[in-house]
Design a protein around this motif. Structure first.
Motif, short mmCIF file in Angstrom:
data_model
loop_
_atom_site.label_atom_id
_atom_site.label_comp_id
_atom_site.label_asym_id
_atom_site.label_seq_id
_atom_site.Cartn_x
_atom_site.Cartn_y
_atom_site.Cartn_z
N GLN A 1 0.84 -1.21 0.00
CA GLN A 1 0.00 0.00 0.00
C GLN A 1 0.87 1.25 0.00
O GLN A 1 0.58 2.21 -0.72
CB GLN A 1 -0.94 0.01 1.21
CG GLN A 1 -2.16 -0.82 1.03
CD GLN A 1 -3.13 -0.67 2.19
OE1 GLN A 1 -2.73 -0.41 3.33
NE2 GLN A 1 -4.41 -0.83 1.91
N LYS A 2 1.93 1.26 0.80
CA LYS A 2 2.84 2.41 0.82
C LYS A 2 3.50 2.60 -0.54
O LYS A 2 3.63 3.72 -1.03
CB LYS A 2 3.93 2.22 1.89
CG LYS A 2 3.46 2.42 3.31
CD LYS A 2 4.55 2.07 4.28
CE LYS A 2 5.44 3.25 4.53
NZ LYS A 2 6.41 3.00 5.63
N THR A 3 3.90 1.50 -1.15
CA THR A 3 4.54 1.57 -2.46
C THR A 3 3.56 2.10 -3.50
O THR A 3 3.90 2.99 -4.29
CB THR A 3 5.06 0.18 -2.88
OG1 THR A 3 5.91 -0.33 -1.84
CG2 THR A 3 5.86 0.25 -4.17
N GLN B 1 1.56 6.31 -7.15
CA GLN B 1 0.37 7.05 -7.59
C GLN B 1 0.55 8.55 -7.37
O GLN B 1 0.11 9.36 -8.19
CB GLN B 1 -0.87 6.53 -6.87
CG GLN B 1 -1.28 5.15 -7.36
CD GLN B 1 -2.36 4.51 -6.49
OE1 GLN B 1 -2.50 4.81 -5.31
NE2 GLN B 1 -3.12 3.61 -7.09
N ALA B 2 1.19 8.93 -6.29
CA ALA B 2 1.44 10.35 -6.01
C ALA B 2 2.36 10.95 -7.07
O ALA B 2 2.15 12.09 -7.52
CB ALA B 2 2.04 10.53 -4.62
N ILE C 1 3.14 -3.23 -9.46
CA ILE C 1 2.88 -3.02 -8.04
C ILE C 1 1.43 -3.37 -7.71
O ILE C 1 1.15 -3.99 -6.67
CB ILE C 1 3.23 -1.56 -7.64
CG1 ILE C 1 4.72 -1.32 -7.84
CG2 ILE C 1 2.83 -1.27 -6.20
CD1 ILE C 1 5.13 0.13 -7.81
N GLN C 2 0.51 -3.00 -8.58
CA GLN C 2 -0.89 -3.36 -8.38
C GLN C 2 -1.08 -4.88 -8.38
O GLN C 2 -1.84 -5.41 -7.57
CB GLN C 2 -1.77 -2.70 -9.45
CG GLN C 2 -1.89 -1.21 -9.27
CD GLN C 2 -2.55 -0.52 -10.47
OE1 GLN C 2 -2.40 -0.94 -11.62
NE2 GLN C 2 -3.26 0.56 -10.19
N ALA D 1 -0.95 -10.19 -2.88
CA ALA D 1 -0.86 -10.14 -1.42
C ALA D 1 -2.24 -10.28 -0.78
O ALA D 1 -2.40 -10.99 0.22
CB ALA D 1 -0.20 -8.83 -0.97
N GLN D 2 -3.24 -9.62 -1.35
CA GLN D 2 -4.60 -9.75 -0.83
C GLN D 2 -5.10 -11.18 -0.96
O GLN D 2 -5.72 -11.72 -0.03
CB GLN D 2 -5.54 -8.79 -1.56
CG GLN D 2 -5.31 -7.34 -1.20
CD GLN D 2 -6.17 -6.41 -2.01
OE1 GLN D 2 -6.32 -6.57 -3.22
NE2 GLN D 2 -6.75 -5.42 -1.34
#
Length: 191
Positions: free
Chosen positions: A143-145, A150-151, A172-173, A179-180
């Motif tokens: 999530q941090k990555t 995205q930012a 990354i997605q 992971a989910q």
């Protein structure tokens, strides 16, 4: 034999010397100018969003990569090991792409993982390790990555960095989706 006054000879000699000196000077100064432009001595100033991305993005990727390497040796679960091996390989490529996309003169951290995060899982083993790795690293770290990349896409100003972030985002997605899925299979709360 032709006799010329001494003043004429001195004048002609002086003129010849001046012309020769000018030609030599022109030849020696012209090649030096491109050499100065090619030297990376200039400091490149990046927009704050781009600099934040370089710092946070490379740290997130390095943390994911190093945690995945730890997981390949500490986990006892084949699914966790397979996930970790994929993340380590993907994030190595992402880190290389970020360094390649960074403007010349901008220092990109080469290996700057979040040591506190790595220390939190370093001494765990087996099922305890798997749970901590999946929750803290695979879900929380991804999530941090994602947020960092995205930012950059939304707020970055450097087109090369934005392009690198765009290209890495699907990977990354996919890591986050994996992971989910891994968390669901292990009956852990997916974020």
């Amino acid at each position: 034999m032709i006799r010329l006054p001494i003043a004429s000879i001195v004048c002609a000699s002086t003129t010849s010397l001046l012309l020769f000196a000018s030609a030599v000077n022109a030849q020696t100064t012209q090649p030096a100018q491109p050499a100065k432009a090619a030297q990376p001595t200039e400091t490149v100033r990046l927009h704050a969003a781009d600099q934040t991305f370089i710092n946070e993005g490379t740290q997130a990727v390095a943390t994911q990569r190093d945690a995945a390497r730890i997981a390949t040796s500490r986990s006892t679960d084949r699914a966790v090991k397979a996930f970790a091996e994929k993340v380590a390989a993907d994030n190595l490529q992402i880190a290389d792409a970020l360094r390649a996309a960074s403007p010349r003169g901008v220092e990109v951290p080469h290996n700057n993982p979040d040591t506190a995060t790595l220390d939190s899982i370093k001494n765990l083993r087996g099922a305890e390790f798997d749970k901590a790795y999946i929750e803290q690293i695979a879900l929380g770290g991804e999530q941090k990555t994602l947020s960092a990349f995205q930012a950059e896409i939304a707020s970055g100003r450097n087109e090369q960095l934005k392009d690198a972030a765009r290209k890495a985002l699907p990977t990354i997605q996919a890591q986050y989706a994996s992971a989910q899925e891994l968390a669901k299979r292990k009956h852990l709360a997916a974020q």
